[in-house]
Design a protein around this motif. Sequence first.
Motif, PDB file in Angstrom:
ATOM      1  N   TRP A   1       0.329  -3.855   6.101  1.00  0.00           N
ATOM      2  CA  TRP A   1       0.163  -4.868   5.071  1.00  0.00           C
ATOM      3  C   TRP A   1       1.121  -4.631   3.889  1.00  0.00           C
ATOM      4  N   SER A   2       1.647  -3.421   3.762  1.00  0.00           N
ATOM      5  CA  SER A   2       2.520  -3.059   2.644  1.00  0.00           C
ATOM      6  C   SER A   2       3.916  -3.667   2.797  1.00  0.00           C
TER       7      SER A   2
ATOM      8  N   VAL B   1      -6.458  -3.051  -2.510  1.00  0.00           N
ATOM      9  CA  VAL B   1      -6.442  -4.496  -2.301  1.00  0.00           C
ATOM     10  C   VAL B   1      -5.842  -5.195  -3.523  1.00  0.00           C
ATOM     11  N   HIS B   2      -6.161  -4.697  -4.706  1.00  0.00           N
ATOM     12  CA  HIS B   2      -5.635  -5.293  -5.932  1.00  0.00           C
ATOM     13  C   HIS B   2      -4.108  -5.142  -6.025  1.00  0.00           C
TER      14      HIS B   2
ATOM     15  N   GLY C   1      -2.184  -5.070  -3.429  1.00  0.00           N
ATOM     16  CA  GLY C   1      -1.615  -5.924  -2.390  1.00  0.00           C
ATOM     17  C   GLY C   1      -0.447  -5.246  -1.707  1.00  0.00           C
ATOM     18  N   ARG C   2       0.623  -5.986  -1.521  1.00  0.00           N
ATOM     19  CA  ARG C   2       1.780  -5.477  -0.773  1.00  0.00           C
ATOM     20  C   ARG C   2       2.587  -4.437  -1.556  1.00  0.00           C
TER      21      ARG C   2
END
Length: 190
Positions: free
Chosen positions: A24-25, A90-91, A93-94
């Motif tokens: 997801w990164s 999650v905050h 994100g990528r």
Amino acid sequence: MTTVSLFRLAWGLWLLSWLLATPWSAPTLKRVVSGATTLVRLVILAGVVLLLGGVSWLDVRHLWHVGSQGVWLLAALAVASFLFAWWARVHLGRLWSGAITRKPAHRLIDSGPYALVRHPIYTGLIAAALVTAVAEETPQAVIGAALITLGLWGKATLEERFLRQEIGAALYDAYRRRVPMLIPFLPRSG
């Protein structure tokens, strides 16, 4: 289920979920690789081995006894600590990375858990390590949690230098004045 098994399971599930989310990164543009980054990784790894019972001959005695109800309370606190770290990931994100890196469109994140502490993932992992050490009740676990804490504090310090340089000293210093590094509600470092 023994205390050791319960906490190994919790750490294992956290690690598995963490690794599964790695794709997801965003791609990395710049990575910090130095003797210092290698040292903090080794300190953290040694701490994990000690914390999770990898050196059984060090378990010569229990330092205290938390009881079965205490173990379940501590397990709930460990889960809450892992969830805090997940909230931070999650905050981000990528922009998340397991190493100190710069990502495309890198920017300062100062909302959500990052409004409470500058390194909430490390805060969550340190809290989980400390809670695990209390539940394990052994000198080995206490030493392991101390090494994890030291390693993550060292990594946070290296990351702060990198972010200050990459994002800009004025912006990052203003963030440092508003938000503590690892422990919420403590005085801010300048």
